[in-house]
Enzyme design. Structure first.
Site, mmCIF file in Angstrom:
data_model
loop_
_atom_site.group_PDB
_atom_site.id
_atom_site.type_symbol
_atom_site.label_atom_id
_atom_site.label_comp_id
_atom_site.label_asym_id
_atom_site.label_seq_id
_atom_site.Cartn_x
_atom_site.Cartn_y
_atom_site.Cartn_z
ATOM 1 N N TYR A 163 -2.116 2.295 1.579
ATOM 2 C CA TYR A 163 -2.302 0.971 0.897
ATOM 3 C C TYR A 163 -2.787 0.172 2.320
ATOM 4 O O TYR A 163 -3.857 -0.438 2.139
ATOM 5 C CB TYR A 163 -0.838 0.505 0.854
ATOM 6 C CG TYR A 163 -0.925 -1.115 0.134
ATOM 7 C CD1 TYR A 163 -1.281 -1.456 -0.952
ATOM 8 C CD2 TYR A 163 -0.457 -2.121 1.081
ATOM 9 C CE1 TYR A 163 -1.390 -2.701 -1.250
ATOM 10 C CE2 TYR A 163 -0.443 -3.379 0.977
ATOM 11 C CZ TYR A 163 -0.852 -3.946 -0.512
ATOM 12 O OH TYR A 163 -0.934 -5.040 -0.983
ATOM 13 N N LYS A 167 -6.617 -1.670 2.615
ATOM 14 C CA LYS A 167 -6.594 -3.177 2.759
ATOM 15 C C LYS A 167 -7.216 -3.545 4.030
ATOM 16 O O LYS A 167 -8.110 -4.704 3.972
ATOM 17 C CB LYS A 167 -5.118 -3.640 2.899
ATOM 18 C CG LYS A 167 -4.442 -3.683 1.392
ATOM 19 C CD LYS A 167 -5.163 -4.366 0.505
ATOM 20 C CE LYS A 167 -4.320 -4.664 -0.850
ATOM 21 N NZ LYS A 167 -5.190 -5.317 -2.050
#
Length: 442
Positions: A163, A167
């Protein structure tokens, strides 16, 4: 102040079936935009699909008198989402890359599927949708794009290697698109939101979630997407009614002639020092130019180190008059003020330029109070004993607590809340005091 209108603008919001995405869709529609509500309808881990989530939000918008169309495609098929906008509304003006999933697991246990699914939704999905919309925006000479990053991307977070990586990748994509699109009135910004959603409800307690309403994210995005807003290529943290702009900072660094690992070790305190002459690069050119300038001139913006001595003998400088001692018997804090005095003698002019203030430190010990003055406002700065009478900030603290705070063993906020540290005057100036001492936490 007149309301920011989006009348007749066409907006695509991904992951708009719930949470922050739903709030975006409702807000844009309320302000006159035509909205494509995209949602695959899967779980927060990226499994399954359903048309119910998107349809429900479209129905809400239409019931309120707005205009919307649903799209159920995965964001990896961004061209189909843009096609929905063009078929229904004839153009595309704004893209909100909001869709996301979580597959949190420690890196040691992460599978390729955990990595690939998060990549597909966050990184590839944002690329595919934005790429499909890009040339339409170029032709129209208008576009507003929002990328959604996260604190896990900006700073890292245990169990979120997949993640966090995606990001942070979106920050790089956004920064580049901001440069490529500026000439065509296409602006791209990144937000790092914190809000209660199905992605955060499993990791935060209810009392915290109550303060993190998704609708608190919307105003910043509305502003960034308005036709009158010129902001582009920026990163913002936002949540609970708070907005902050984030930037990169670079230390002045150290130039080392014939660099070796041993010289790096020796100069490490200078390399990691952000207190003296920091820089804030905003482009790749800024980054490269800083290095090239240092190499060409043989110096950094900080102290010049490890240069060959000049072959021309220079006249010896007159020795500076020794500063008056700031040591006071019976006070452990004396050693700290002596260190601050040395810092001032070495970098006083820079500290004066940076801080521009006078501190009076009242240190209590055994029922007595001893005062020190740190003048970082006049000349090249100075440290002395005794009261000044005109300090910008006065700090009162016990001898023992001051030593604990300045050595990093006592959190200053904790000391302040417990009444161990009293501050009178300019609070902002008080927080700068820590810059004088490398280990300080004030």
């Amino acid at each position: 102040m007149s309301e920011l209108s989006f009348k007749d603008k066409v907006v695509i919001v991904t992951g708009a079936g719930g949470g922050i995405g739903r709030e975006y869709a409702l807000a844009f529609a309320k302000r006159g935009a035509k909205v494509v509500v995209n949602d695959l309808g899967g779980s927060h881990t990226g499994e399954g699909k359903s048309s119910k989530a998107a349809d429900k939000v479209v129905d809400e918008i239409k019931a309120a008198g707005g205009i919307a169309a649903a799209n159920y495609d995965s964001v990896e098929f961004g061209d189909k989402i843009v096609e929905t906008a063009l078929n229904n509304f004839g153009r595309i003006d704004i893209v909100i890359n909001n869709a996301g999933i979580l597959r949190d697991v420690s890196f040691a246990k992460m599978t390729d599927k955990d990595w690939d699914l998060v990549y597909t939704v966050h990184c590839k999905g944002a690329y595919k949708l934005t790429r499909a919309a890009w040339n339409h925006m170029r032709d129209n000479k208008f576009g507003r794009i929002i990328m959604t990053s996260s604190a896990a991307g900006l700073y890292g977070n245990f169990g979120q290697a997949n993640y966090g990586s995606m990001k942070m990748a979106l920050v790089g994509l956004s920064n580049t698109l901001a440069q490529e699109g500026k000439g065509r009135n296409i602006h791209c910004n990144t937000i790092s939101p914190i809000a209660a959603s199905r992605l955060t409800e499993s990791v935060m307690p209810p009392e915290i979630l109550d303060q993190l309403k998704p609708e608190y994210i919307v105003p910043l995005v509305l502003y960034l997407c308005h036709e009158d807003t010129t902001e582009t290529g920026s990163v913002f943290e936002v949540g609970a009614g708070w907005v902050s702009k984030v930037r990169l900072q670079r230390s002045a660094g150290a130039y080392m002639k014939d660099i070796t690992a041993e010289k790096v070790k020796e100069n490490w305190p200078t390399i990691e020092n952000f207190e003296v002459n920091p820089a804030y690069p905003t482009s790749a050119a800024d980054s490269v130019s800083g290095i090239i300038n240092a190499a060409n001139s043989g110096k950094s913006s900080g102290p010049v180190l490890h240069r060959k001595p000049s072959t021309t003998a220079a006249a010896p400088a007159a020795p500076a008059a020794p500063a008056a001692s700031v040591a006071v018997d019976g006070y452990k804090s004396s050693a700290i003020f002596q260190d601050i005095q040395k810092q001032t003698q070495n970098n006083g002019a820079e500290l004066v330029k940076k801080i521009n203030g006078i501190y009076q430190i009242d240190v209590t010990n055994a029922g007595k109070t001893q005062s020190w003055i740190i003048d970082l406002k006049n000349g090249s700065g100075s440290v002395s004993t005794g009261a000044n009478g005109k300090p910008n900030v006065t700090i009162t603290v016990s001898d023992e607590d001051f030593v604990q705070i300045m050595s990093g063993k006592l959190n200053p906020q904790t000391a302040f809340m417990k009444g161990k540290l009293k501050i009178k005057g300019n609070m902002g100036l008080a927080t700068k005091l820590g810059g004088i001492m490398p280990k300080s936490k004030i």
